[in-house]
Every structure is written in C-alpha cells, then in structure tokens.
Design a protein around this motif. Structure first.
Motif, PDB file in Angstrom:
ATOM      1  N   ARG A  14     -29.432  16.636  34.553  1.00 37.32           N
ATOM      2  CA  ARG A  14     -28.964  17.077  33.233  1.00 37.32           C
ATOM      3  C   ARG A  14     -28.066  18.305  33.379  1.00 37.32           C
ATOM      4  O   ARG A  14     -27.011  18.384  32.748  1.00 37.32           O
ATOM      5  CB  ARG A  14     -30.160  17.403  32.339  1.00 37.32           C
ATOM      6  CG  ARG A  14     -29.772  17.899  30.939  1.00 37.32           C
ATOM      7  CD  ARG A  14     -30.997  18.274  30.126  1.00 37.32           C
ATOM      8  NE  ARG A  14     -30.617  18.866  28.857  1.00 37.32           N
ATOM      9  CZ  ARG A  14     -30.346  18.186  27.750  1.00 37.32           C
ATOM     10  NH1 ARG A  14     -30.422  16.864  27.762  1.00 37.32           N
ATOM     11  NH2 ARG A  14     -29.992  18.815  26.636  1.00 37.32           N
ATOM     12  N   ALA A  15     -28.492  19.245  34.219  1.00 35.18           N
ATOM     13  CA  ALA A  15     -27.685  20.446  34.442  1.00 35.18           C
ATOM     14  C   ALA A  15     -26.344  20.093  35.065  1.00 35.18           C
ATOM     15  O   ALA A  15     -25.307  20.667  34.704  1.00 35.18           O
ATOM     16  CB  ALA A  15     -28.447  21.428  35.332  1.00 35.18           C
ATOM     17  N   ALA A  16     -26.350  19.132  35.997  1.00 35.14           N
ATOM     18  CA  ALA A  16     -25.098  18.719  36.645  1.00 35.14           C
ATOM     19  C   ALA A  16     -24.154  18.064  35.639  1.00 35.14           C
ATOM     20  O   ALA A  16     -22.922  18.275  35.687  1.00 35.14           O
ATOM     21  CB  ALA A  16     -25.400  17.752  37.788  1.00 35.14           C
ATOM     22  N   ILE A  17     -24.708  17.282  34.732  1.00 28.98           N
ATOM     23  CA  ILE A  17     -23.892  16.628  33.698  1.00 28.98           C
ATOM     24  C   ILE A  17     -23.278  17.672  32.769  1.00 28.98           C
ATOM     25  O   ILE A  17     -22.088  17.606  32.448  1.00 28.98           O
ATOM     26  CB  ILE A  17     -24.753  15.620  32.894  1.00 28.98           C
ATOM     27  CG1 ILE A  17     -25.177  14.460  33.785  1.00 28.98           C
ATOM     28  CG2 ILE A  17     -23.974  15.104  31.682  1.00 28.98           C
ATOM     29  CD1 ILE A  17     -26.266  13.583  33.181  1.00 28.98           C
ATOM     30  N   LEU A  18     -24.081  18.647  32.355  1.00 27.63           N
ATOM     31  CA  LEU A  18     -23.564  19.702  31.474  1.00 27.63           C
ATOM     32  C   LEU A  18     -22.455  20.491  32.167  1.00 27.63           C
ATOM     33  O   LEU A  18     -21.417  20.780  31.565  1.00 27.63           O
ATOM     34  CB  LEU A  18     -24.693  20.643  31.061  1.00 27.63           C
ATOM     35  CG  LEU A  18     -25.632  20.139  29.972  1.00 27.63           C
ATOM     36  CD1 LEU A  18     -26.843  21.054  29.848  1.00 27.63           C
ATOM     37  CD2 LEU A  18     -24.913  20.029  28.640  1.00 27.63           C
ATOM     38  N   GLN A  19     -22.658  20.829  33.446  1.00 35.82           N
ATOM     39  CA  GLN A  19     -21.644  21.589  34.162  1.00 35.82           C
ATOM     40  C   GLN A  19     -20.373  20.767  34.344  1.00 35.82           C
ATOM     41  O   GLN A  19     -19.251  21.284  34.215  1.00 35.82           O
ATOM     42  CB  GLN A  19     -22.188  22.032  35.525  1.00 35.82           C
ATOM     43  CG  GLN A  19     -21.290  23.018  36.254  1.00 35.82           C
ATOM     44  CD  GLN A  19     -21.000  24.267  35.440  1.00 35.82           C
ATOM     45  OE1 GLN A  19     -21.914  24.841  34.842  1.00 35.82           O
ATOM     46  NE2 GLN A  19     -19.748  24.684  35.390  1.00 35.82           N
ATOM     47  N   SER A  34     -13.509  11.673  29.014  1.00 39.68           N
ATOM     48  CA  SER A  34     -14.334  10.477  28.836  1.00 39.68           C
ATOM     49  C   SER A  34     -15.697  10.672  29.495  1.00 39.68           C
ATOM     50  O   SER A  34     -15.859  11.488  30.405  1.00 39.68           O
ATOM     51  CB  SER A  34     -13.652   9.248  29.461  1.00 39.68           C
ATOM     52  OG  SER A  34     -13.606   9.383  30.879  1.00 39.68           O
ATOM     53  N   MET A  35     -16.650   9.920  29.036  1.00 42.12           N
ATOM     54  CA  MET A  35     -17.979   9.964  29.641  1.00 42.12           C
ATOM     55  C   MET A  35     -17.923   9.451  31.078  1.00 42.12           C
ATOM     56  O   MET A  35     -18.695   9.888  31.937  1.00 42.12           O
ATOM     57  CB  MET A  35     -18.958   9.136  28.807  1.00 42.12           C
ATOM     58  CG  MET A  35     -19.210   9.681  27.400  1.00 42.12           C
ATOM     59  SD  MET A  35     -20.095  11.258  27.409  1.00 42.12           S
ATOM     60  CE  MET A  35     -21.769  10.691  27.078  1.00 42.12           C
ATOM     61  N   ASP A  36     -17.000   8.529  31.355  1.00 36.45           N
ATOM     62  CA  ASP A  36     -16.834   8.027  32.731  1.00 36.45           C
ATOM     63  C   ASP A  36     -16.428   9.161  33.659  1.00 36.45           C
ATOM     64  O   ASP A  36     -16.938   9.282  34.776  1.00 36.45           O
ATOM     65  CB  ASP A  36     -15.773   6.919  32.771  1.00 36.45           C
ATOM     66  CG  ASP A  36     -16.230   5.647  32.082  1.00 36.45           C
ATOM     67  OD1 ASP A  36     -17.060   4.935  32.672  1.00 36.45           O
ATOM     68  OD2 ASP A  36     -15.763   5.378  30.971  1.00 36.45           O
ATOM     69  N   THR A  41     -17.600  13.267  37.869  1.00 35.52           N
ATOM     70  CA  THR A  41     -17.616  14.662  38.297  1.00 35.52           C
ATOM     71  C   THR A  41     -19.036  15.133  38.592  1.00 35.52           C
ATOM     72  O   THR A  41     -19.261  15.912  39.527  1.00 35.52           O
ATOM     73  CB  THR A  41     -16.982  15.554  37.213  1.00 35.52           C
ATOM     74  OG1 THR A  41     -15.645  15.122  36.974  1.00 35.52           O
ATOM     75  CG2 THR A  41     -16.968  17.008  37.633  1.00 35.52           C
ATOM     76  N   ALA A  42     -20.004  14.664  37.813  1.00 31.59           N
ATOM     77  CA  ALA A  42     -21.401  15.037  38.019  1.00 31.59           C
ATOM     78  C   ALA A  42     -22.048  14.262  39.162  1.00 31.59           C
ATOM     79  O   ALA A  42     -23.171  14.574  39.566  1.00 31.59           O
ATOM     80  CB  ALA A  42     -22.194  14.819  36.736  1.00 31.59           C
ATOM     81  N   GLU A  43     -21.328  13.231  39.646  1.00 36.02           N
ATOM     82  CA  GLU A  43     -21.828  12.371  40.725  1.00 36.02           C
ATOM     83  C   GLU A  43     -23.129  11.672  40.327  1.00 36.02           C
ATOM     84  O   GLU A  43     -24.098  11.610  41.080  1.00 36.02           O
ATOM     85  CB  GLU A  43     -22.015  13.172  42.021  1.00 36.02           C
ATOM     86  CG  GLU A  43     -20.721  13.762  42.553  1.00 36.02           C
ATOM     87  CD  GLU A  43     -20.897  14.501  43.863  1.00 36.02           C
ATOM     88  OE1 GLU A  43     -22.054  14.804  44.221  1.00 36.02           O
ATOM     89  OE2 GLU A  43     -19.882  14.772  44.543  1.00 36.02           O
ATOM     90  N   VAL A  44     -23.111  11.164  39.104  1.00 37.21           N
ATOM     91  CA  VAL A  44     -24.215  10.344  38.607  1.00 37.21           C
ATOM     92  C   VAL A  44     -23.605   9.107  37.952  1.00 37.21           C
ATOM     93  O   VAL A  44     -22.400   9.042  37.720  1.00 37.21           O
ATOM     94  CB  VAL A  44     -25.096  11.103  37.577  1.00 37.21           C
ATOM     95  CG1 VAL A  44     -25.713  12.342  38.213  1.00 37.21           C
ATOM     96  CG2 VAL A  44     -24.280  11.478  36.340  1.00 37.21           C
ATOM     97  N   SER A  45     -24.440   8.149  37.634  1.00 34.82           N
ATOM     98  CA  SER A  45     -23.938   6.949  36.971  1.00 34.82           C
ATOM     99  C   SER A  45     -23.685   7.221  35.494  1.00 34.82           C
ATOM    100  O   SER A  45     -24.262   8.155  34.914  1.00 34.82           O
ATOM    101  CB  SER A  45     -24.958   5.811  37.106  1.00 34.82           C
ATOM    102  OG  SER A  45     -26.127   6.097  36.351  1.00 34.82           O
ATOM    103  N   LYS A  46     -22.823   6.402  34.903  1.00 36.36           N
ATOM    104  CA  LYS A  46     -22.568   6.531  33.476  1.00 36.36           C
ATOM    105  C   LYS A  46     -23.847   6.293  32.687  1.00 36.36           C
ATOM    106  O   LYS A  46     -24.090   6.949  31.655  1.00 36.36           O
ATOM    107  CB  LYS A  46     -21.488   5.536  33.053  1.00 36.36           C
ATOM    108  CG  LYS A  46     -21.019   5.700  31.609  1.00 36.36           C
ATOM    109  CD  LYS A  46     -19.881   4.752  31.318  1.00 36.36           C
ATOM    110  CE  LYS A  46     -19.409   4.868  29.877  1.00 36.36           C
ATOM    111  NZ  LYS A  46     -18.283   3.918  29.598  1.00 36.36           N
TER     112      LYS A  46
END
Length: 208
Positions: A14-19, A34-36, A41-46
C-alpha cells in the motif's frame, strides 16, 4: 506486538502504491496518470492496486489524507501564561518549519496543488482542511488575548498572517516554483523575523 508477516507485506505494498502515485501525479498530472502506470511504478499488479484503492480518485483522496494527517499531527501549542510569548512562538514556528521543509510533505503538497488547480471545488476543500489543521495557533492567540498579552484583533487573521509569513518563503516557492528548501540558517532567520514582526504589532506592552 508485531504484525503478521502478511499484514506487513500488505502495508508495504500500500505504501509503495501511494509513493508511486505521488511520483506519477507529479510527473504527468492527475488526468494523464493511469492506474496501469502507477502499478508499474510500484512494481505490483494492477489487481493489487485495485485491491487497495477502488479508483484513481480514491487513491488521490488517500494522498490528500496523508497531507491532512501530516499537517494536523503537529503537537498542540499550549499557552503558558508565565512563559515568554517569543519563546512559545519560536517553538511553535520551529515545529511548523520542520514540517514545511520535509521533502515528503512538499511532495504531497505539490501533488495536491497540481491536481486541484483546475478544479475549484477540490481546491477549496483542500484549503479548508489545511486551515482546520492550523487551529492550534488560533486557540493560542485567543488564550494570550484573554490573558491581556495580545491586542484584541481578529485571531483568525492574526494566525493567517503569522503562518503566511512562513509559507511565503518556506512553502509556496518550493511547491509552485521548485525552489530549494531553505537551509537551517535561513529557516531560523525567517522564524525569528516572523515572530518579531508579529509581536511588534500585536503584543501589549505591560505598564511598569
């Protein structure tokens, strides 16, 4: 008490997504992000992004919430009748200055300003919430007025003027024009000057 490993991993994601969202909103703007791209950038899946945030608007709201929380977690300024007004204001403005000069706080502020500049309603909401986070200085001013140490001007205006002096040099130039954060010496000079101007105009001099 330690959090379970799965919970810690969830929090980190969650922190990585926010950053990542902060970075992308800063670089491309709210509308073009975009969310993609945030997921990449967060290196997680959509899918992971959507597990945490239902929409881009929800994600932006979470960023703004961080901004409000950062601004509102400043320790309350308790008025002390037997303490120098200058010392009390120096301490208060020093705490505020640390927040204003925090790179993470400035990053959040840049995102918020960039995303609200073309949406008046959202901008108005942001400004209103930030003002709510600064009620501590207004409460302090009212206490000093009741104690007969500050004149009976409008405490809201007095608080805005005091904080405005800091923000005019230590916040808005950095957020809007990319100017560097003030160095420690510049910060101290600004704090001392702001306090001196405020007290020179508003402090009631006790008659001997």
């Amino acid at each position: 008490m330690h959090l379970p490993i799965a919970q810690r991993q969830t929090d980190r994601k969650r922190a990585a997504i926010l950053q990542a969202a902060i970075v992308e909103f800063r670089n491309a703007g709210f509308e073009a992000t975009s969310m993609d791209k945030i997921a990449a950038t967060a290196e997680v899946s959509k899918r992971t992004v959507y597990n945490h945030f239902s929409s881009k608007e929800d994600l932006f709201a979470a960023i703004l919430l961080q901004l409000w929380q950062t601004a509102s977690t400043q320790e309350a300024l308790a008025y002390e009748s037997k303490s120098s007004l200058q010392i009390q204001l120096d301490e208060f403005l020093s705490r505020k200055m640390r927040m204003l000069c925090d790179p993470n706080f400035l990053d959040l502020a840049r995102v918020a300003v960039a995303a609200t500049i073309h949406t008046p309603d959202r901008a108005r909401d942001m400004v209103d919430k930030l003002k709510q986070s600064e009620q501590g200085i207004v409460t302090w001013i009212k206490a000093a007025q009741q104690d007969g140490r500050l004149n009976k001007a409008d405490p809201l205006l007095m608080g805005d003027m005091l904080m405005g002096q800091l923000k005019s040099l230590a916040f808005w130039p950095q957020v809007a024009m990319g100017q560097p954060i003030l160095n420690p010496e510049q910060q101290q000079i600004l704090i001392q000057t702001s306090v001196a101007l405020f007290l020179n105009f508003y402090e009631l001099k006790l008659k001997s």
